[in-house]
Every structure is written in structure tokens, then in C-alpha cells.
Design a protein around this motif. Structure first.
Motif, PDB file in Angstrom:
ATOM      1  N   MET A   1      47.093  52.455  43.673  1.00  0.00           N
ATOM      2  CA  MET A   1      46.518  51.109  43.511  1.00  0.00           C
ATOM      3  C   MET A   1      46.256  50.497  44.885  1.00  0.00           C
ATOM      4  O   MET A   1      47.121  50.529  45.750  1.00  0.00           O
ATOM      5  N   GLN A   2      45.045  50.015  45.075  1.00  0.00           N
ATOM      6  CA  GLN A   2      44.702  49.407  46.361  1.00  0.00           C
ATOM      7  C   GLN A   2      44.822  47.887  46.262  1.00  0.00           C
ATOM      8  O   GLN A   2      44.075  47.255  45.528  1.00  0.00           O
ATOM      9  N   ILE A   3      45.774  47.346  47.008  1.00  0.00           N
ATOM     10  CA  ILE A   3      45.996  45.908  47.014  1.00  0.00           C
ATOM     11  C   ILE A   3      45.997  45.448  48.470  1.00  0.00           C
ATOM     12  O   ILE A   3      46.606  46.096  49.315  1.00  0.00           O
ATOM     13  N   PRO A   4      45.320  44.360  48.770  1.00  0.00           N
ATOM     14  CA  PRO A   4      45.347  43.886  50.153  1.00  0.00           C
ATOM     15  C   PRO A   4      46.761  43.478  50.573  1.00  0.00           C
ATOM     16  O   PRO A   4      47.612  43.198  49.729  1.00  0.00           O
TER      17      PRO A   4
ATOM     18  N   GLU B   1      49.451  40.817  52.204  1.00  0.00           N
ATOM     19  CA  GLU B   1      49.579  39.394  51.857  1.00  0.00           C
ATOM     20  C   GLU B   1      48.747  38.507  52.769  1.00  0.00           C
ATOM     21  O   GLU B   1      48.588  38.793  53.950  1.00  0.00           O
ATOM     22  N   PHE B   2      48.232  37.465  52.174  1.00  0.00           N
ATOM     23  CA  PHE B   2      47.497  36.459  52.960  1.00  0.00           C
ATOM     24  C   PHE B   2      47.615  35.141  52.214  1.00  0.00           C
ATOM     25  O   PHE B   2      48.005  35.110  51.039  1.00  0.00           O
TER      26      PHE B   2
ATOM     27  N   GLY C   1      32.693  38.831  49.269  1.00  0.00           N
ATOM     28  CA  GLY C   1      33.915  39.628  49.339  1.00  0.00           C
ATOM     29  C   GLY C   1      33.721  41.117  49.125  1.00  0.00           C
ATOM     30  O   GLY C   1      34.688  41.870  49.136  1.00  0.00           O
ATOM     31  N   HIS C   2      32.473  41.566  48.930  1.00  0.00           N
ATOM     32  CA  HIS C   2      32.274  42.966  48.558  1.00  0.00           C
ATOM     33  C   HIS C   2      32.298  43.933  49.740  1.00  0.00           C
ATOM     34  O   HIS C   2      32.195  45.143  49.549  1.00  0.00           O
TER      35      HIS C   2
ATOM     36  N   LEU D   1      36.869  42.542  50.983  1.00  0.00           N
ATOM     37  CA  LEU D   1      38.013  42.910  50.139  1.00  0.00           C
ATOM     38  C   LEU D   1      38.269  44.416  50.139  1.00  0.00           C
ATOM     39  O   LEU D   1      39.426  44.834  50.263  1.00  0.00           O
ATOM     40  N   PRO D   2      37.222  45.273  50.032  1.00  0.00           N
ATOM     41  CA  PRO D   2      37.504  46.713  50.163  1.00  0.00           C
ATOM     42  C   PRO D   2      38.149  47.070  51.502  1.00  0.00           C
ATOM     43  O   PRO D   2      39.044  47.919  51.557  1.00  0.00           O
TER      44      PRO D   2
ATOM     45  N   LYS E   1      41.747  46.102  51.290  1.00  0.00           N
ATOM     46  CA  LYS E   1      42.522  47.038  50.475  1.00  0.00           C
ATOM     47  C   LYS E   1      42.934  48.265  51.290  1.00  0.00           C
ATOM     48  O   LYS E   1      44.003  48.818  51.067  1.00  0.00           O
TER      49      LYS E   1
END
Lengths: 293, 160
Positions: free
Chosen positions: A1-4, A6-7, A35-36, A39-40, A43
Motif C-alpha cells: 500500500m502506498q501512503i504518503p 505524514e503532513f 495532485g496527480h 501525490l504519486p 507516495k
């Protein structure tokens, strides 16, 4: 799972509010538009901002308007709006060409022109398009607004001259007579980044090329346009021999790298061929002779 | 942080980390597992939901960004026990095999038909070009969308 990583998240309600938020947060703060791209990258931890300022509510930055001499495009204008705009297609068909081959329709619902330019990805299409069209970009900061040529926006891959505390607000495209423009892209499959792409704009006057813009995507022409090719076109009558000469110069001046999208010599050859095709189509459009088939 | 959005016509409020992606918010916080989670890189399109009526890839939208907006997932397509014509079309024309891409495909089809009630095959193919069917059942998906275009819901038919 790709999750950024913390921010913290803030949502701006106006340009001034976004500027205030930028001021009150540290240098590791980024603006979030569609964000396209961001965000990737987050991640994959290629980007790791401490704070995101969401500017999707800044509807005042979502516009396409013409004031006669120039077309003004708000930074938050979505790809889809650009792809579907008749005004854009009439003045700058190169934008419509490019928008049809940027990612896919669902991504184009979110991605914005300002985000694309600020991402400064060397394979990004609209940066080439805006350089080719001699665009200016408007950047607002705490001390007011400044306007710079598009070719001065990028410092290098993924780096721009937009400082912390500033926000790109608008793209301005000069509307000049005798114009024609086109974008030609070759990708491995639909929606992919370019193996190579070329943008061309010509401004004809009395049967000659008064001015020309030639840009390349994804082949190491990181800053600006192919100036030697543009010089070779100026003052000449348009034709395949002139285009071939410009294409040769543009291909010489780029610096592609071999990667999974192809070897460098192939990309260089492709760059030249796409410049020729884009110039042909741009000229046909300027003359109102584009084939509709 | 607090997020509040409308999901399938109902208010959904929750306390989430800012980094929570919309796809995980829908699946895990709200339990709406009809939205699938695939490539995580905005390429495959199985996570497509409608945000304010337009398809978006929910793996590349933060739940925080969707706050204040109107989200529709596949669970919201059926109304009062009546399948959406797109869902009916996918049944009639075998628009799915394994079903993994289906919810995203159907939502994109719904958004397309809302804008363009009688699309050509090319327009349908263009609309779904950001979504991948690994069963490669594209021909039947296109046929399913065409079926839906030919059989609009009663209230739609009455409105046009």
C-alpha cells in the motif's frame, strides 16, 4: 500500500489566504492543486512536504479569457477545460493537440495547467507548449506580482523559479496574426509520457515565417526552446527543406538519454521527425489548409 | 482532521489523518468496498468514483480534498431497488468477467451518459481509456454502455 508520509493539511480560501498560509508555514510546504503528480511522488517518498496547502477552492484561478491581444489562462484551469475550449482550439490548436494525449480523461478531470508547469517534469507536455507559444507566467508573492517568460520558469528538472511564499497564478499567451501551431507526440501506449514530442508554432507574414517557436519534450532540452531551429525558420518561406533544416538543428541541440522508453539515438531521430511534422501541420493551420482527414 | 462529505446522498463525517486517500476512506472508514483499490499509481482506474459528478481516481485524491464535495460510489448507483441502466447494461451484455474494473467502468460510463446520452463507440472508448480491464473485455464493456444509452431510466426518459 502506498501512503504518503505524514503532513499537515490546510485549505486555502483565496489567493491572499494561500499566501498567508505559505508565509506562516515552513519551507517544506507545497501547494496542492490537482495532485496527480504530487501525490504519486509523495507516495513514493520522492516528495515529502511537511504541509500541503490545498488550492482547489481558488475558483478565481480557474478561467480562460481573451482580452484581444492575449489569451489568459488561470493556473487552476483543469486539463479537461483546456481540451474542450473552443477559444483555445481557435487560437492555439497546439494546446488542444497536447491535451488529447496528456494522461487519460479521468486524470485530465483533476490535473491543472499551473500544477503541470510547476511540476517541471522534463517529460511534461504543456511546458513545451507554453515555451513554444512564447507564454508569460504570472507569479504572485507577498510583495505583489511578477511576470516572467515561460522559458525562465524552470530552473531544471522538478525545479522552478517560483520561490517559497509565491504562487503561480496565470499563464498569458500572446495572440498574434498569421499563427498556426501543432503538437506531435509519440508514446509507448495511450496515456503514457512521451518517448519524444515536439511543439511548433509559426507566425506567417506575406508568405514568410515572421517568427517561429520550436519546443521538444522528454529529450533533454530542459530549458527554453530550440533557438537555432527557430532562427533557421525566421524570414524563410515555409517548405519541407526549411523544416528539415530546423528539425536537424533541433535534433542536434537536444540531449536525450537511453532508458526504458528507447535508446538515445532513436529518440534524437524521433525528435527531428516530430519537429518536421509539427512544423508542417502548424503551417497548414496558419494557411487554413489543414487536411481534415 | 475532520472531513465531511456527501457519499451516495448521505452525510459522511470522520476524523482521519490528512494523508488518508479517498479510496481507503471509502473502503475502510465507510466500509464501501465496491470501490476497488488497484495500482495505486492512477493508471488502472479501478478506484474511479464520481466527485461532483465527474470521474476521479480515488487513489490520487486525499479524503481531505473530497471534504465538502459530493461523492458517488458504485453502491450509490442503484436507486430504490432499481439498477442504474449502466448496471443493467453490464448484466445484459456481459460487461464484466472478473469484476475488478467494473465499478470504475460503470461510474465513468454513468458520467459519460450524463453529459452525452448517445455516445459513439469511439466516445465510449475514449471515456474509459484511463481504465484497464485485464480480462480485456473492452468490446462487451462498450456494448454494455451502448445498451444503457438505448435504455435510459424512466425518470431520465421522461425528462428528455
Amino acid at each position: 500500500m502506498q501512503i504518503p508520509a505524514e503532513f499537515s493539511y490546510e485549505r486555502a480560501t483565496s489567493i491572499d489566504h494561500a499566501l498567508e498560509l505559505l508565509k506562516s508555514h515552513g519551507p517544506e510546504t507545497l501547494l496542492l492543486a490537482g495532485g496527480h503528480s504530487l501525490l504519486p511522488m509523495m507516495k513514493l517518498r520522492l516528495a515529502r512536504p511537511e504541509c500541503l496547502i490545498d488550492i482547489n477552492d481558488l475558483h478565481e484561478l480557474d478561467f480562460i479569457s481573451s482580452d484581444g491581444d492575449r489569451l489568459r489562462i488561470g493556473a487552476l484551469t483543469r486539463h479537461r477545460a483546456l481540451a474542450e475550449s473552443e477559444e483555445v482550439a481557435r487560437h492555439f490548436p497546439i494546446i488542444t493537440d497536447a491535451e488529447r494525449v496528456i494522461a487519460d480523461p479521468v486524470v485530465r478531470n483533476r490535473g491543472t495547467i499551473g500544477g503541470s508547469l510547476c511540476q517541471a517534469d522534463p517529460a511534461e507536455d504543456l511546458s513545451t507548449v507554453c515555451g513554444t507559444l512564447r507564454a508569460e507566467v504570472v507569479i504572485r508573492g507577498p510583495d505583489g506580482e511578477r511576470t516572467i517568460p515561460m522559458v525562465e520558469l524552470h530552473r531544471g528538472p522538478y525545479e522552478t523559479t517560483v520561490a517559497h511564499g509565491e504562487i503561480l497564478t496565470e499563464i498569458r499567451l500572446p495572440i498574434r496574426p498569421g499563427a498556426g501551431s501543432a503538437y506531435e507526440k509519440v508514446e509507448r501506449r495511450v496515456g503514457d509520457w512521451a518517448i519524444a514530442a515536439a511543439g511548433a508554432a509559426v507566425w506567417l507574414d506575406d508568405g514568410r515565417i515572421a517568427d517561429a517557436g520550436v519546443g521538444l519534450t522528454a529529450v533533454g532540452l530542459d530549458r527554453g526552446t530550440a533557438t537555432r531551429a527557430e532562427e533557421a525558420l525566421r524570414g524563410r518561406a515555409p517548405g519541407d527543406d526549411v523544416f528539415a533544416e530546423a528539425a536537424r538543428l533541433a535534433a542536434e541541440d537536444c540531449d536525450p538519454v537511453s532508458d526504458q522508453r528507447g535508446p538515445a539515438d532513436y529518440k534524437r531521430h524521433l525528435a527531428g521527425e516530430l519537429v518536421t511534422r509539427a512544423l508542417r501541420r502548424a503551417t497548414a493551420r496558419a494557411l487554413g489548409q489543414e487536411s481534415t482527414t | 482532521m475532520k472531513v465531511a462529505m456527501t457519499v451516495n446522498g448521505q452525510e459522511a463525517t470522520a476524523d482521519v489523518e490528512p494523508r488518508t486517500l479517498l479510496v481507503h476512506f471509502l473502503r475502510e472508514t465507510l466500509g464501501l468496498t465496491g470501490t476497488h483499490w488497484g495500482c495505486d499509481t492512477s493508471n488502472c482506474g479501478v478506484c474511479v468514483v464520481l466527485m461532483d459528478g465527474e470521474p476521479v481516481k480515488s487513489c490520487t485524491v486525499l479524503a481531505a480534498m473530497a471534504s465538502g464535495h459530493d461523492v458517488t460510489t458504485v453502491e450509490g448507483m442503484e436507486r430504490d431497488g432499481q439498477l442504474d441502466p449502466v448496471q443493467q447494461g453490464f448484466m445484459e451484455c456481459h460487461g464484466l468477467q472478473c469484476g475488478f474494473c467494473t465499478s470504475g467502468m460503470m461510474l465513468t460510463a454513468r458520467a459519460l451518459l450524463d453529459r452525452n446520452p448517445d455516445p459513439t463507440d469511439d466516445e465510449i472508448r475514449e471515456a474509459i481509456s484511463g481504465q484497464i480491464c485485464r480480462c480485456t473485455g473492452y468490446a462487451t464493456i462498450v456494448r454494455s454502455v451502448r445498451w444503457a444509452a438505448a435504455h435510459p431510466a424512466q425518470q431520465e426518459a421522461a425528462a428528455t
